[in-house]
Design a protein around this motif. Structure first.
Motif, PDB file in Angstrom:
ATOM      1  N   THR A  11       0.819  -1.206   0.000  1.00 28.80           N
ATOM      2  CA  THR A  11       0.000   0.000   0.000  1.00 28.80           C
ATOM      3  C   THR A  11       0.851   1.253   0.000  1.00 28.80           C
ATOM      4  O   THR A  11       0.619   2.183  -0.784  1.00 28.80           O
ATOM      5  N   VAL A  61      -0.378  -2.298  -5.925  1.00 31.69           N
ATOM      6  CA  VAL A  61      -1.222  -2.413  -4.735  1.00 31.69           C
ATOM      7  C   VAL A  61      -2.088  -3.663  -4.797  1.00 31.69           C
ATOM      8  O   VAL A  61      -1.982  -4.559  -3.968  1.00 31.69           O
ATOM      9  N   THR A 115      -1.691  -7.099  -2.459  1.00 31.29           N
ATOM     10  CA  THR A 115      -2.690  -7.191  -1.402  1.00 31.29           C
ATOM     11  C   THR A 115      -3.774  -8.199  -1.731  1.00 31.29           C
ATOM     12  O   THR A 115      -4.505  -8.643  -0.848  1.00 31.29           O
ATOM     13  N   VAL A 125     -10.230  -1.717  -2.685  1.00 34.32           N
ATOM     14  CA  VAL A 125      -9.131  -0.783  -2.421  1.00 34.32           C
ATOM     15  C   VAL A 125      -9.661   0.638  -2.377  1.00 34.32           C
ATOM     16  O   VAL A 125      -9.319   1.424  -1.476  1.00 34.32           O
ATOM     17  N   THR A 181      -9.823   2.746   1.094  1.00 30.08           N
ATOM     18  CA  THR A 181      -8.965   3.934   1.138  1.00 30.08           C
ATOM     19  C   THR A 181      -9.780   5.170   1.501  1.00 30.08           C
ATOM     20  O   THR A 181      -9.386   5.952   2.376  1.00 30.08           O
ATOM     21  N   PRO A 230      -6.857   0.030   3.753  1.00 34.27           N
ATOM     22  CA  PRO A 230      -6.583  -1.231   3.046  1.00 34.27           C
ATOM     23  C   PRO A 230      -6.066  -2.341   3.957  1.00 34.27           C
ATOM     24  O   PRO A 230      -6.344  -3.522   3.714  1.00 34.27           O
TER      25      PRO A 230
END
Length: 352
Positions: A211, A299, A303, A310, A314, A330
């Motif tokens: 992230t 990202v 992840t 996401v 966020t 996240p």
């Protein structure tokens, strides 16, 4: 089910109370502690290489990593912040001196509207202009008050900033030097089966690293590209808008377009067709492409979170925790998915 004795229950109560008291003590430095942990995780691979190069001299490797962080992260951020303040003050001076006439800008936009929109504007012209003037006047007044309050509190704010920075760097040194030992103790202390602990801790570390690296790289790329095109098109305060686009680009899909989109529309409506067309195409094909290509690679790939999750985590994280939320959101989402996946796996296992 395990039955705890009175001494055991008393100790658990004491453990909870002293833990809450310790967290309460650290609250004034929560930001410094949080970013110290985040930077320690992000730069752990670099520290491992430096530790091997230093012949396992832990103090030397930790100090060398700290120097790299100062040169790569803190010093550039300080220089950008100085340029940001300078250009923000310049724009505020232009507002105050009347060099930027919003009535003239609004009329230029209206002149470029289609006939039906222009006639609609003429019908409600006084209401629209009065509303815009009122909002701008109140906004400039509030900006002036905010600038004055920051000027009055500059010494205290600067002192708090440098204290927080010193705490973060001091903590970072020991996290690099003793991080593995501290992490091992925390893992042992967490009252979970190793079947659950390892994937959750691994996911926590992976998500933070992905992230921060992914979002920061995307933000730097989009802010730099946006600042360059604003400078090329002679938009006032390109560094200021570059930094604003960098922060907004932390919001996937919609971030930087909040800035370059209205500017492109203004160019088009005011007759600056080539500037508007260049900015619109550049925004979609270059700035947007950076977000669409780099963010999923940096990202989402690590992840293993879908793009929509996401985005939601966020935005929600930043709404609750401010700037720290672009990491916290996240991470919570990834741990949520990982924990429920483990739970589903455990249910399947026990069902068999």
């Amino acid at each position: 089910m395990t039955q705890f004795t009175l001494p055991q229950n008393s100790f658990l109560l004491l453990l909870g109370l002293v833990t809450m008291a310790f967290v309460w003590i650290l609250l004034p430095f929560s930001g410094a502690v949080f970013w110290g942990i985040v930077l320690a995780i992000v730069f752990a691979p670099l520290h491992a290489r430096l530790l091997a190069a230093c012949g396992a001299r832990r103090n030397t490797a930790a100090f060398a990593t700290l120097v790299v962080i100062v040169l790569m992260v803190i010093l550039p951020m300080t220089l950008i912040a100085a340029a940001l303040v300078d250009q923000a003050l310049g724009l505020y001076a232009m507002f105050s001196d009347g060099q930027l006439d919003f009535d003239a800008l609004l009329r230029r936009v209206v002149a470029g509207l289609p006939a039906w929109a222009a006639s609609l504007f003429d019908r409600y012209q006084s209401t629209i202009i009065n509303t815009v003037q009122e909002k701008l006047t109140s906004g400039i007044t509030e900006a002036g008050k905010l600038a004055a309050s920051y000027a009055v509190n500059f010494g205290r704010n600067a002192l708090n900033f440098f204290i927080g920075m010193a705490v973060m760097l001091y903590l970072l040194f020991f996290l690099f030097r003793d991080g593995r030992t501290i992490a091992a103790r925390i893992k042992r202390a967490v009252p979970l089966n190793s079947h659950y602990k390892k994937p959750l801790f691994d996911k926590f570390e992976t998500v933070i690293r992905a992230t921060v690296k992914g979002n920061v790289l995307v933000a730097m790329a989009q802010g730099t590209l946006g600042g360059l095109i604003f400078w090329f098109l002679d938009v006032p305060g390109p560094v200021l808008w570059a930094v604003v686009m960098s922060f907004l680009s932390l919001l996937p899909a919609v971030g930087a377009a909040i800035i370059w989109g209205p500017v492109a529309a203004y160019f088009l409506f005011t007759g600056s067709l080539w500037q508007g067309a260049v900015l619109a195409l550049y925004g979609v094909l270059v700035i947007g492409l950076v977000d669409n290509l780099l963010r999923p690679m940096l990202v989402g790939k690590d992840t293993k979170l879908p793009d929509y999750l996401v985005l939601l985590s966020t935005i929600g994280g930043m709404a609750l925790f401010g700037l720290n939320g672009f990491v916290i959101g996240p991470v919570i989402a990834a741990l949520f998915i990982a924990a429920w996946s483990l739970f589903a796996g455990a249910e399947e296992f026990h069902g068999e």
